[in-house]
Design an enzyme around this catalytic site. Sequence first.
Site, mmCIF file in Angstrom:
data_model
loop_
_atom_site.group_PDB
_atom_site.id
_atom_site.type_symbol
_atom_site.label_atom_id
_atom_site.label_comp_id
_atom_site.label_asym_id
_atom_site.label_seq_id
_atom_site.Cartn_x
_atom_site.Cartn_y
_atom_site.Cartn_z
ATOM 1 N N SER A 625 -10.908 -0.437 -0.193
ATOM 2 C CA SER A 625 -9.740 -0.940 -1.401
ATOM 3 C C SER A 625 -10.358 -2.578 -1.372
ATOM 4 O O SER A 625 -11.194 -3.348 -1.727
ATOM 5 C CB SER A 625 -8.273 -1.114 -1.530
ATOM 6 O OG SER A 625 -7.978 -0.729 -2.358
ATOM 7 N N HIS A 740 -6.901 7.579 -4.142
ATOM 8 C CA HIS A 740 -6.854 6.071 -3.435
ATOM 9 C C HIS A 740 -7.435 6.109 -1.986
ATOM 10 O O HIS A 740 -7.672 5.179 -1.120
ATOM 11 C CB HIS A 740 -6.379 4.777 -3.951
ATOM 12 C CG HIS A 740 -6.660 3.720 -3.780
ATOM 13 N ND1 HIS A 740 -7.570 3.181 -3.785
ATOM 14 C CD2 HIS A 740 -6.181 2.248 -2.329
ATOM 15 C CE1 HIS A 740 -8.298 1.928 -3.317
ATOM 16 N NE2 HIS A 740 -7.344 1.242 -3.108
#
Length: 765
Positions: A625, A740
Site C-alpha cells: 500500500s 486491499h
Amino acid sequence: MTTTPRQPAQAHPSSQADPAAALPPLPETPAWLDEVEGEQALEWVRERNEATRATYEDAPGFEQLRADIEEILDSADKIPGVALAAGKLYNFWTDAEHPRGLWRRTTWESYRAGAPQAGGTTQWEVLLDLDALGQAEGVTWVWHGASVLRTGPLAGRRALIDLSDGGSDTDVTRELDLDTLTFIDPADGGFYRSPSKGSMTWADDAGHSVLVTTDWGPDSLSSSGYPRQVRRARRGQDLAEAEILLTAPHESMAVSAWRDRRGRTWLSEQMSFYTSRTWLVDDDATALAAERSAELLAATATVSAEGTHLIEVPESAEVSAAWDYLLIHLREPWTLGAQTYPTGSLLAAPLAAWLDGERQLTALFTPTSSTFLQGWTVTSHHLVLSLLDDVVATLQVLTPPASGAGEETSQEGWTQQALDLAALAAPSASIPGGSGANTPDPTLLRPGRTLVEVSAGAVDSLDSDELWMTVSSFTQPTTLALGRLTPDGRLDSAEVLRQAPHRYDSSGVVATQHVAVSEDGTRVPYFQIGRPADGPAPTILYGYGGFEIPMGVGYLAVTGKAWLEQGGTYVIANIRGGGEYGPAWHRATLKEDRHRVYEDFAAVARALVERGVTTPGRLAVHGGSNGGLLVGNMLTQYPELVGAVVCEVPLLDMQRYTHLLAGASWEAEYGDPDDPAQWEFIRTFSPFHLLRQGVDYPPVLFVTSTRDDRVHPAHARTMAYRMLAMGQDVTYFENSEGGHGRASTNAQRAWVNALIHTFAREQLG
C-alpha cells in the site's frame, strides 16, 4: 531464476538530478490496463500470473513452505479472539474446512473450559457459515464484521452483518435473526444496505432504527467515493425515505455515525484524512426530510439536523467520549487562553460544561521526547492508555475523581499509574530473544530492555473494569488473559485464557533495537530479528512510513517459519511518516516533505550494510500500500542499495492517483498532482515517472488484487508493463479477489507468502 545475489545497480539520474531533465522516453502503457475487469487487462494478468506460477511453484521448497504457512494459518490451536455482546462471546473463525469462515458464539463458562489450565474444549454455536452462504448464493462472500444488538428485548437476538463480494472495501449490510439463524428479508422489515463503502449501525436500544451511510444515488458520494450523507431509518422504512441527520459537501472525504454505549448519538464529517468535525445529537433532534436530499447534496456547506451540537475543537484533533467527559487528542499544538497544549496531548473536559461554553481542560497525557500516545480504551471506571516508549508498548491507567453513570464529574483529582504486568505471570518479564546482544554496539537503542508488545481492550466499557490483555514478542507467541482492575486502577489479577503455541524454531533468534541516522540528522529506530551470523545474511527490510501508523513488536509466525528459520534476518524500520513518535513524526513527511520517508528508509538500509548485517546484493525491501510506494521509491531512487524489491498493492503513479478509486482521500498525505506547483514535488516521489532507460533495476515482485477498490490495480499493472518493456526483471501476480488485503482465504494468503519469501530467497542467494 537468479541463483546468486544480484550485483547492485549504480546510482542513476533520478536520484541525483531534476527528474524533468531531458532523458530517453519511457515506454507508453496502454489505457486498457486501467479497466479493472476489461478483457485485455485480464488476459494480460492471466499471462503474467501463469508465468509467475510456472517459475515459482516448482521452485525447490516452495510447495513445502506454502503448506507449512497454510498449516499455521489454519491451525486449530490458534487463539480464537472474542468480543462480548449481550452476555455471549462472539468469534469469527477460519480453517481448512471453512476457508471463508464461521461466525460463532459461546458462553464464558465454555470459553474458559478451553483455557490451558482447564484442559477442556470450548463448545461453539455456529451462527453463520460463509462458505455455505456463498455456495448457496453464488457470491464469494468475505467477512467484514458484525454488530450485535446489546440492549433491549432483542439483545443478543439480532445482528447487522457486513459482507463483501470478493474482499473489496465495498460491502453490504444484512440483518440476521440469531434465533432462527436466517437473514430477515427487507420485505418483512429486515434492515439491508446495498453495496457501497458505507455503514449501518444500531440507532436505539430496541433495534427499531439504524444509522446509515450509503450510496443514496446521483451525486451522493464524495470525490473519494465514500458516502457524504447520514440518515436514520426506521424498521420497515424504505432507506430512500429515511430522515437526514448530516450532509457534507462533495469535497469532503466521508461522513459517519455511531451510537455509544451510553446511548448518545454522534455524527462526524471527515474533511480529509487528518481533519474532521463531530456533532452530538440531542434525543429530540429534528431531522431533515428525505425530500430535501437533492437540495442538501447540492449545497456547498455542511448541513446538520436541528438539535445537533458541534464539538468546538481544532479540526485536526480526534474527539471521543469517556463517561461524561469529552476527550480531545491533539495532532497540532493548541493555544486556549494562556495555555498551549503540545502536539500529541490528550485532554479532558466535562462534556456538558463544554457544550455550555466552558473551556476548562485537564491534560491527561503530555508526550515526552520518547513516549507518545498510541490509543486508549475505556472501562467502567478507568481510562487505559496505550503508549509507545521508543516504539515499545507500555500501559498506563488513569482514574477520574468520579465516574460512572449518573455520577457528577469534576476537573480535579485524576490519578495515574503505570500498569504493572506482574499479575500476568506471562512472557512480559522475560522473553527469549527479546533483548539486546552481549557485545556493545553503539547503534543499539536502550540496550538490555525487553522488547515486548502488550495491549489492553475493555471487555465491557459500560459495566466492567475487566480488560482483554495480550502479551507477545518477536519470538514469543501471544498470551491472552482477562485482567481485572481494582477501584484505584491496579491490575490485581489476570486469568490466562489462551496461549498460542510456537510456530517456528526461534532457538538462537535474537531481537535488538537500533538507530540509523537519516540525511537531515534525525535518529531513526529499527528492529532487527535473526540468528547472529558470521557474515552478511540475506535480509528483508520492511517499512510503511505513512498515515501515522506505527510499526511495532509482534510475534512473527509466518515470517519466522518462512525466513528466520531458514537463516534470514528480518528488519522493521520505524521511519518518519508513521506514528511511532506521535503526530509530529508523521506530519514531518507530508506533501513537499515526503522525501524524508525515503531518506529514512535508505538510511536504515545503509546502516545494515555498514554494520555488516547484510550487503546491498543480499538486501530485499518489502512494503504494501503506502509501503508499496515506499519500496517503489527505493527501486527507482536507490537501486544501488538493494538486491530485490517486494511491492504489494502499491501506489506508484502519483500523477493520476487522485483520479483512481479512493485516491482523492489521500491528498492531505501526498498533495494534489493536478496543481502544477504541487506536481513539481510529487513527481520526485512518483516511481512510475522516476524510471529511467539504461538503469539496471533490482528484480521486483509486484503483488496486487483485481478486487482492490481502494488502491487501483492499475498502479502495479502499468509499472510492471513499463518495466517489462524496458527489459527489466519483473515478477507479477494479481489475485482475482482479496481486495486491499491481497487475499480472501488462508490458502491464498499462504500461496502469496510462499511466493514472496521464495522470490526473496532466490534473488538474494
